[in-house]
Design an enzyme around this catalytic site. Structure first.
Site, PDB file in Angstrom:
ATOM      1  N   TYR A 262       4.801 -74.571 -45.046  1.00  0.00           N
ATOM      2  CA  TYR A 262       4.575 -75.956 -45.500  1.00  0.00           C
ATOM      3  C   TYR A 262       3.327 -76.111 -46.365  1.00  0.00           C
ATOM      4  O   TYR A 262       2.584 -75.177 -46.557  1.00  0.00           O
ATOM      5  CB  TYR A 262       4.630 -76.944 -44.336  1.00  0.00           C
ATOM      6  CG  TYR A 262       3.617 -76.894 -43.224  1.00  0.00           C
ATOM      7  CD1 TYR A 262       2.470 -76.134 -43.255  1.00  0.00           C
ATOM      8  CD2 TYR A 262       3.836 -77.679 -42.087  1.00  0.00           C
ATOM      9  CE1 TYR A 262       1.566 -76.160 -42.216  1.00  0.00           C
ATOM     10  CE2 TYR A 262       2.930 -77.701 -41.036  1.00  0.00           C
ATOM     11  CZ  TYR A 262       1.795 -76.948 -41.112  1.00  0.00           C
ATOM     12  OH  TYR A 262       0.908 -76.969 -40.091  1.00  0.00           O
ATOM     13  N   GLU A 263       3.169 -77.290 -46.919  1.00  0.00           N
ATOM     14  CA  GLU A 263       2.100 -77.608 -47.881  1.00  0.00           C
ATOM     15  C   GLU A 263       2.143 -76.626 -49.066  1.00  0.00           C
ATOM     16  O   GLU A 263       1.103 -76.217 -49.593  1.00  0.00           O
ATOM     17  CB  GLU A 263       0.710 -77.590 -47.223  1.00  0.00           C
ATOM     18  CG  GLU A 263       0.568 -78.230 -45.858  1.00  0.00           C
ATOM     19  CD  GLU A 263       1.108 -79.646 -45.738  1.00  0.00           C
ATOM     20  OE1 GLU A 263       1.637 -80.182 -46.722  1.00  0.00           O
ATOM     21  OE2 GLU A 263       1.025 -80.207 -44.647  1.00  0.00           O
ATOM     22  N   GLY A 264       3.358 -76.308 -49.498  1.00  0.00           N
ATOM     23  CA  GLY A 264       3.549 -75.339 -50.576  1.00  0.00           C
ATOM     24  C   GLY A 264       3.745 -73.952 -49.992  1.00  0.00           C
ATOM     25  O   GLY A 264       2.787 -73.344 -49.516  1.00  0.00           O
TER      26      GLY A 264
END
Lengths: 599, 599
Positions: free
Chosen positions: B440-442
């Site tokens: 997550y978060e890229g």
């Protein structure tokens, strides 16, 4: 839901084109394995695993096994019916000895089936997974009576075998085990003790379960020299040989595990259970290792299988899911986004998975062929050479195969992003299931120690040197068109030779230095072994292309993947060599209390 | 049950001894961070996380969150009470701006707390985990009215913020998003759309939830240039500013995930929910990235935290569990077996974990210090240099930190063998929870692309060169007694320079070559960054030992771990360089249909 198609084309390439299995047709069992027969078996095995077994995988994960108050265990929906079909179709008997009802085919074909079966459903595969090992242990060490009593119905699959080794305080260090075996007047023994991590220790698939149990007789010496192996059935047999009286072994609980939920991992209580000695008293470890070595090759197949299944699903997702734009010239102007597969970093993960699965498949099957040759080759010299080779490769296939197999499932999960993290797509199950392969049948650190501390050291490095020389020679003999892999592999193998020499020299000074470098040596040996497989596959593919035979796309993909392996994996050899040579000083210097945070 | 003790001694070493935080005392906020104050804060933060939060971790995993028919969500037992204590004790407000009720301390101290909190319970940490990002986004882009309305109670923790970006068809590629924002007469917007993977989208911890939502206004251009950011609260406020009318956003379901079960990952349906624009229309991505960059540093802290907690438990197990005999001279003759910690390969895993956690902690906190300096340093030049450095390091801290953090949890689980695979010991939870940080978060492939494709390329490699030159210079300046790390690091950094040059040159010819080498470049940058931290820590430790200050065992362990890092991790630099330079040819050659098994 994930979908699995057994990689039958690649298996046929390895067995028929790479190995040329028909050249071994003069050996017992191999006469049946003509190319046509191999093709038929492989395709049918693939269909069975893809269509009948694979659909059970997510069900097994979600339902798990249920222990009932009476100590019986229910396996997940569909397992029992699938196991019945497994027995009826005879898949379990492929490589088992004809004299006890097996088909007597080469072991290499069994290994093919093992990959497919564990790829389709790891938890299911574990129930029959120890059959070959149990049969081999009883074949090689059991009395004629034991063989006659237990083998026919183990071979047919009517009964299943298990391995009961671990106790709460005793895992790797079997010398600590406490389970007792008291001799009875009739020549049998009364077995009492607690076994844990007992895979398939109870189930509802078969009418009897045949446990192979390690225990100590009353006068046994301490440590591993006082361990004996016993056959302990769930049901004792009546005069007709049918299961009758319940024996004193019960499942006390089922472990809650990270994965392989469909397999019942039992805490089993043996309370005066009747058992029969396999082989000599106090020589149980030797018999157990016959079983264990078979199990370790199976574990390599499991790592490969989970990686293959995960890869197939990630590759399909990458071709379907549209997200982002290609950096290069591959944009589809008509769509709002391009499929993930246009992105080089997604390709990197898929190509790495491909290089591992295809290379590992070749290594597993080549290793399995050595098992055949160790038993069946014509000359004692050939048999010994094959035995030495597979003995050296077994910890590599188990350790490297399960490590890289797990890592591949993690990489494939990554391709799906957040969708890989939720249960719906099934990718997290591959990761959770594959994880166990690094742990059981000897944790991978133990494999590394087996490789460096025993297999390397016991003959002063002779087998290792022969293996590295084999790679060197094939690199030197490779034509210029294979230089893209033969040259870097030829350089990388020097790191293998240097690492082996350093381990032998350092280990002679300080045994800890051998342990400290063992893992890197295992990774290096695995990297080189797969390199050899890729060199050979590239050679075969180049030959086929030159001859204009078959589907060029298949052989071109082999050549490209060999190049990818050379570019991305062989450069690690230098690092492994450095690690293997570094010794134990920095590793051992910090006091234990400081490491544990107590000082 | 696993136990966690926050590594306060090591944090104090990094902040006070390595950084000498008091030297920054002339900068706003730093004046409060005297060594005594730092010690007090760190110890108290450690106690809070170890005693109050860590006991929730297994509970949260087992219970998960419950969605009720009315759309409300119950968090696991104990989360609500712990969150109340979290707010009361003010831990969340450490680094938040004083003008809205925060403590205005250096961000670096917040990062310390973030590591402890996520180590203690990853799922719990995620609820307040986006507060800093939400506050920063509203601070930097929001109107005064938005700030006055939302910031005080976000800062105090009375309300929690979330980030609603992802949609079913749109993850990394935000240009595809479809959620609509229709302007209303009062200047607000009606937001309609479906968001998934919405962490903490619903919970029972706070009286209101403030969602930051990406959506498109009616005339917005296609792609990422038509995305706007909105504040969308769960409850609209009445005239007094108290939560009143329920807004049109509902949790439709909670995802079943591999880990972080204690955090409610929602599918959230926005149906004409009232929202307010943050910053300019169609400039939502810029505001979102303020939040995202903060979140990415948090993710580095999460990888570190899970690794640290797993390491502590594995180290204790290794000191307690007796299994096998030492190979060297360390046998305890009085016991039946030696503790696991005598085995070099177990030590290898623990030392590797130690080298990662301590090195990563230094890197995370050094990076966080750059966040402070980017805002607060005296000269524009210093502020720009700090901003450029943390901009370069953010994808490294996120990507490398979460990759190696996850790998460390896997390694630590391995030390427990079968006991690591069953749920009882809690080791598998570290693995399952840490896994999400890579996604997550890229996803980490996106981090690699951010690093190589943006941060490296946009200034022609200037920041990267400055960073590598910094390492080179410190290696050259190191005294002879530090040669054991300065020499190999000085050589390794050449591989970094060569890889950067190759990527720039190859990427100019073929964008795919940049993508193909990006991951190896991120791993190389991370390996070198940790190398720099180890060089510096070794220098400080050597100075302290020479001065006879403090506990010698602590500083000696630092020196040995630096040596271990040099021996075991720096050799990988060569391989990363080779990979980064290899280009995209082999990666991109196989047709997609062949990879997907359709041809």
């Amino acid at each position: 839901m994930p979908e699995y198609r057994a990689p039958t084309r690649d298996v046929r390439f390895v067995v028929n084109e790479l190995f040329g299995l028909e050249e071994y047709g003069h050996l017992p069992g191999f006469d049946m394995a003509t190319p046509d027969m191999v093709d038929a078996i492989v395709e049918e095995a693939g269909r069975f695993c893809s269509d009948i077994i694979a659909p059970l995988n997510q069900v097994g994960d979600r339902e798990g096994c249920t222990l009932h108050p009476d100590g019986s265990v229910t396996t997940p929906t569909g397992f029992k019916d699938a196991y019945r079909q497994y027995c009826e179709s005879g898949w379990g008997t492929l490589g088992l000895p004809a004299e006890f009802g097996g088909q007597g085919m080469p072991h290499v074909l069994h290994a093919v089936f093992e990959e497919f079966l564990s790829a389709a459903c790891h938890a299911f595969m574990m129930y029959p997974g120890l059959t070959h090992g149990s049969v081999s242990a009883i074949m090689s060490h059991g009395s004629d009576e034991l063989k006659a009593t237990w083998l026919p119905r183990l071979v047919s699959g009517e009964w299943l075998g298990t391995m009961a080794l671990t106790e709460p305080h005793c895992g790797t260090d079997l010398g600590l085990l406490r389970t007792r075996a008291e001799p009875l007047a009739d020549g049998s023994y009364a077995i009492t003790g607690e076994k844990i991590f007992h895979s398939g220790g109870e189930q509802d698939l078969t009418g009897n379960i045949v446990h192979l149990v390690l225990a100590r007789t009353p006068e046994a010496p301490a440590g591993t020299r006082g361990i004996s192996l016993f056959v302990v059935p769930k049901f004792l047999l009546d005069a007709d040989g049918s299961p009758a009286e319940r024996n004193g072994v019960r499942c006390g609980s089922i472990e809650h595990k990270m994965g392989i939920h469909g397999n019942a991992t039992c805490v089993s209580n043996f309370e005066g259970a009747k058992g029969w000695l396999v082989g000599e008293e106090n020589k149980g470890l030797a018999a157990m290792f016959v079983m264990m070595n078979a199990a370790r090759l199976s574990v390599g197949a499991q790592g490969l299988g989970q990686a293959e299944n995960a890869m197939q699903n990630a590759a399909r997702y990458a071709c379907e899911r549209q997200q982002g734009r290609a950096m290069g010239q591959r944009q589809d102007a008509g769509a709002a986004a391009d499929p993930l597969i246009v992105h080089p970093d997604v390709r990197r993960l898929l190509m790495d998975a491909r290089a591992f699965t295809e290379g590992m498949r070749a290594l597993l099957l080549w290793g399995s062929l050595q098992v055949d040759l160790a038993h069946k080759a014509e000359s004692a010299e050939e048999r010994e050479a094959a035995d030495a080779l597979i003995s050296f490769l077994t910890p590599v296939i188990k350790g490297f195969g399960s490590d890289r197999g797990f890592q591949t499932t993690v990489d494939m999960q990554q391709i799906l992003g957040g969708h890989g993290y939720i249960a719906e797509y099934g990718m997290d199950q591959f990761v959770r299931d594959a994880r166990v392969a690094m742990i059981y049948e000897g944790a991978n650190g133990v494999q590394a120690l087996d490789l460096a501390g025993r297999k390397l050291v016991r003959d002063g490095g002779a087998v290792a040197k022969r293996f590295f020389a084999l790679i060197s020679n094939e690199c030197a003999a490779a034509g210029k068109e294979l230089g893209f892999i033969a040259d870097p592999l030829g350089k990388a193998v020097h790191h293998g030779e240097a690492a082996a020499e350093a381990l032998l020299a350092n280990g002679a000074q300080d045994p800890d230095a051998l342990g400290a470098g063992s893992y890197a040596f295992m990774e290096l040996a695995g990297t080189l072994a797969l390199g050899l497989m890729w060199l050979r596959m590239a050679r075969t593919a180049a030959d086929k292309l030159a001859a204009g035979e078959g589907d060029p796309a298949f052989y071109e993909a082999k050549l490209v993947t060999a190049r990818f392996y050379a570019e991305q994996r062989l450069p690690l050899a230098t690092a492994y060599r450095h690690r293997a040579k570094a010794g134990a000083e920095a590793m051992m210097a910090i006091p234990a209390a400081v490491l544990a945070g107590e000082a």
